[in-house]
Motif scaffolding. Sequence first.
Motif: not given
Lengths: 481, 448, 423
Positions: A261, A132-133, A148-149, A368, A135-136, A324-325, A320-321
């Motif tokens: 979010a 989920s992270s 994984g993911g 998941h 992007s960074v 943190a959301a 994915k957010a």
Amino acid sequence: MEARILDQFRAVVGRGLITEPSQLHTYECDGLTNLRVLPLAVLLPKSTAEVQATVRICSREKIPFVARGSGTGLSGGALPIEGGIVISLVRMNRILEVDIPNARVVVEPGAINAEVTQRVAPNGYFYAPDPSSQSVCSIGGNVAENSGGAHCLKYGFTTTHVLGLEVVLSDGSLVHLGSRAVDRPGYDLPGVFVGSEGTLGIATKVVLRIVKKPEVIQTLLAAFNSTNEAGAAVSGIIAAGMLPAAIEMMDNLAIQAAEAAVHAGYPNCGGLLLVELDGPAAEVEHLMEQVGEICTQCGAWEIRVAQSEAERAIVWKGRKAAFAAVGRISPNYLVQDGVIPRTMLPKVLSEIERMGAAAGLRVANVFHAGDGNLHPLVLYDARIAGQEERAYELSVNILRLCVQCGGSITGEHGVGEEKKMMMGEMFSEPDLETMQLVRCAFDPQQLSNPGKVFPRTRLCAERTGPYQPHPLEVAGVAQFF
Amino acid sequence: MAEPVIPKPEPRGGAFDSHHPPSTELIDKCVHCGFCLATCPTYALWGEEMDSPRGRIYLMKLGLEGQVQLDPTLVNHMDNCLGCMACLTACPSGVEYDKLIEATRVQIERNYPRPIADRILRRMIFAFFPRPERLRWLLGPMRMYQRSGLQSLVRRSRLLKLLPASLGAMDALMPTEPRNTSGSVLPERVAAQGERRLRVGLLLGCVQSVFFPEVNAATTRVLAAEGCEVVIPKDQGCCGALMIHAGEEKQALDYARRTIDAFERAQVDEVVINAAGCGSNMKDYGYLLREDSKYAERAKAFSAKCRDISEVLAQLEPRAPRHPISLKVTYHDSCHLQHAQAVRTQPRSVLGKIPGLQILEPAESALCCGSAGIYNLVRPGPAKELGERKVGNVLATNPDIVASGNPGCLLQLQSGLRASGSKLKVVHWVELVDASIRGLPAQSLVER
Amino acid sequence: MAGVEAAWSDLRGIVGDEYVRAATAEDAVDGVHPQMVIEPGSPDEIARVLKTASGAGLQVIPRGGATKMEWGNPPRGGDLIISTRRLNRVVEHAWGDMTATVEAGCTLQQLQQMLAEHGQRLALDPLWPEKATIGGILATNDSGPLRVRYGSLRDLIIGITLALADGTLAKSGGKVVKNVAGYDLPKLATGSLGTLGIITQAIFRLHPIPRESRTLRFSTPDIAAMNALVLAILDSKLVPTGLQVCVADTSLPEVDLRFEGTTAGCDAQVDQAVRLASGNHQMEAQADVWDAPAALWSGVEPSVVCKFTLLPASMKTFFARVRGVAEQAHLRWELVAQAVGAGLLRLEGDRAAPDVFPSAVVELRQGLEAHGGSLAVLRCPLEVKSKLDVWGSSGDALPVMKSVKAQFDPAGVLNPGRFIGGI
């Protein structure tokens, strides 16, 4: 740190040396802020040679080091070691080679996960592990944790897609593990390096496999009154012989947070199922119908299939957010990463609910569902006396439950510092001692991220090692069995 | 009128005093996930945690806790922040970083003794930029500097390398051939063409009105053509954006009050702003003046009326026929539009109604061009790097023309394109709409 | 020898007299004759046997179905063969979770039969499934055409139990597919040729047995066209579960392609594939084309069978080199390669051939190793084995591999000398 040693470091990395206390504070933790240790220095090398030179100094001066990527890890894997330094690989972020005919990409460890996909997207490929992270987060970090993911149900994990590595060992020497081709004769050293959480050395180049984008991707959202019903649908889908690309589930609390979010337009329901099928168009269409039928049979009162790439993107953005959301609906939270056999889902979810109620805490669930990897988010308010301790205790008990059900304490976040005391729940002494033989082979000096993963460090020539109590244990919340 | 009394701020044994330090409540929303690192320009340049939103928030927290003082290190990292708000867009937890960095900057300006050269530069900037009449005064000397060949001489001699970087930056940013503005003073009221749909006020802006008066002219024409009566209060001044983004709280609030007064008198339905930085600031007046008993409610009401020109046009069904403009335009999203105001689709949808216009998207569109208010003057090094990166991305799309929605971006892009040897022109996107309505040939835009 | 005699007696005590016997000539491994063969009945017995053997200074050769005993260097020594024949149970088939736990001595065929009862399979098709055991398949990292879709053993194994030379029985991994707790010993054990420990049990992730299967075969005019077709298929949206090439000195290169799934899915992919392969000649295809790797092992002796690995786009270069080297050395050749970049090569010659095998191997290996590939000799006449390097180079990773071996088996009890670099 002695000026003499700092001078040596400065000679290697020049301005890539951080020593000011306030600046060092920003490196005292990764994505897990509950655990903090101030490093003596942070170095930002720009090349393999600089990494080697840095590590050689550490080897000579017996300074432990922790490699760090983007610092988004959730188990304290990049937590500095007392008396040690942090080696940030962020400036080694290039994509070095792209070999489309052979579907290989060679990158530096600081390269960002999503950027690898971006680079090969014009050729119709993508890099499959999608935490989920993404992007960074960095490839180096992914290698350390075997990330994984959501799509690893079908596509596998980081280790599935790493063919070779250039690694700096803790004496500063350089080795090449694996290669660009498959099945290199010898021990599967890349296989054991991936997921070793930075304890075996520092990867300075990674050979990745990329995957052709499927002909068609279809994403379905199904709303159920409860996660039990959604769970039954998951079992039904698997039993029907299908292997979706991803199956995700969110409960109502998580849905609320994600909606706040991202405004993905999720239906407000007890259990939301997100099923993604990909592959050849004819195959996917046929199977998607079946998925819809199974969901309906299990009680889905709304079923939506994303009609466009943009719709699909926003559906995933919300998922994915989600972690943190929950910061929006709770001042603090602890996220866990337990795995259970899929068939245990209903039982474990209701047990988590029961335990949460008993502890007086809310638990949001995002997971998941396809591979039984739960992410219970224990919500609490640190300002209310006793809540933080109860939250820790609940997290530990949830993980214990996962192990009791035949699962694992971590599916993708890694053991790091946070969960090492729970390794004893999953593995016996001989199991842990045997795993540490690998550690002794790679890093006999115990300089590379020492103290992580294993509750008791094994001295490499002996059978037992010194005991280091974990803060949770000191707090009386966790016990070592 | 009596000014609100600010209680004398007391030191707290940390980095901040007791008057509006960065709020603990806002800081607690940050869960340290790091998603903001992906879009932060200073993190993209340096890869150091202290120069990322997450790191800056952490430093603020440490400052509140007393673990870190208001020292040159802390100030440097806060000054390094461009205030581009890309992190606002990326953050899944909804951290209001804009409020945090502004509160921190105010604390710095109040409590940190800057080095003398730094102070002089800032004094100069704030003496000129919010005062269009003074800026206009500079146009004459600027034209002389350029036309007499002195600028080329200075640039060729590399004298700039010896002078402070900020002066070099100013030289680079100077627009070529600043236009003769004597003929473009706009009237106080422009009637709507056809049936009046809206009565709007227009902010002229400081940099915009001096360096890009044609943008204000184009904006007015387009609004009028779309049935808006345009009121341009003569007594308006600076909106205070540059000040608040630099932490000059008192000046910024004074300007805010004055702007509210001017536009209230004009009695308009909406206040239209064609400079992204100004618009985002004016939409924040409700928050800025929240503790001013005389202005709090009025500021809230005022902010609710503020719109970017793209928002106004996007909500109106186009009335004036659009003539084709067969150009490929690369649209650069200003940070204060795309991040601070979350305005992304509106300019594209308005431009999309121009037949023949092809809108191109540069890579890394979320990354700041480096203008960032006065950033390119106080931090010329990173501003230049970011400018080059942005220009590279723009050139890679191979456009005929470049458009944006903020004068700072226009100056930065022009400067960067010039430095790269490109002849591409940069316009405010509303000029394309204006040209389309007036039936101007595409060549006239490209060849100016 | 008193220590050794005492050891045999202890061993009998552990497993029972009827499961220890003297070795015969058939039990020899590359000319090394062990003394005894023992068949423990449980993982615990294996561990105790190993502990006793190590204590007595004995060297051990593990054995499953004895299908691949000649792979690797000749052992430096071998006193005792530990057979996993009796560890042949499928311990658990958690079909709802799609995982299975199986003992090392179970044959692949036996496992598949059990899994099929719930419509599932281990998506692996290595050599000789009716005789090869799970332990041996893992130890040699064998795989087949299915790997193009499902990966090889490292992508299917999720847990392992190893018996170490000192008698430790250690588990790693677990029963769930997603698991990153601790080091990935299942991967380390895979392909380790029994040199780190004896695999007693493994846990795998399973896949559903597909509803339909369709095989296509194309004959291509030359190896360049063959490689182009393979790359085109890999670059397309097709998802084959088998993509293999068969090339020999006496025939045109052939490309085999298999699709599995729903009828509609298979039909659509077959159509697409046929269009993609236009310009090549489509032949009759039976499902037994997928047995080609096994067929490579029989023919005229003397012969050398090698496993090679390379990048998919380099196949044409390598195959041309094979042709060149073989022609020069007057050898016959054929090969079967999987598109992921792994294959088997058979070189055959007349009675003089054994003299030229070593140099042929060296030449072929050079070309491969220069680009990240490899060549390992799996079977050749014993007198030739001593004249060539069976495994090839491990580059700068050998010291680390030796360290790993030294940690797991410091006394060199297990399969001494058989692995890469003489490990």
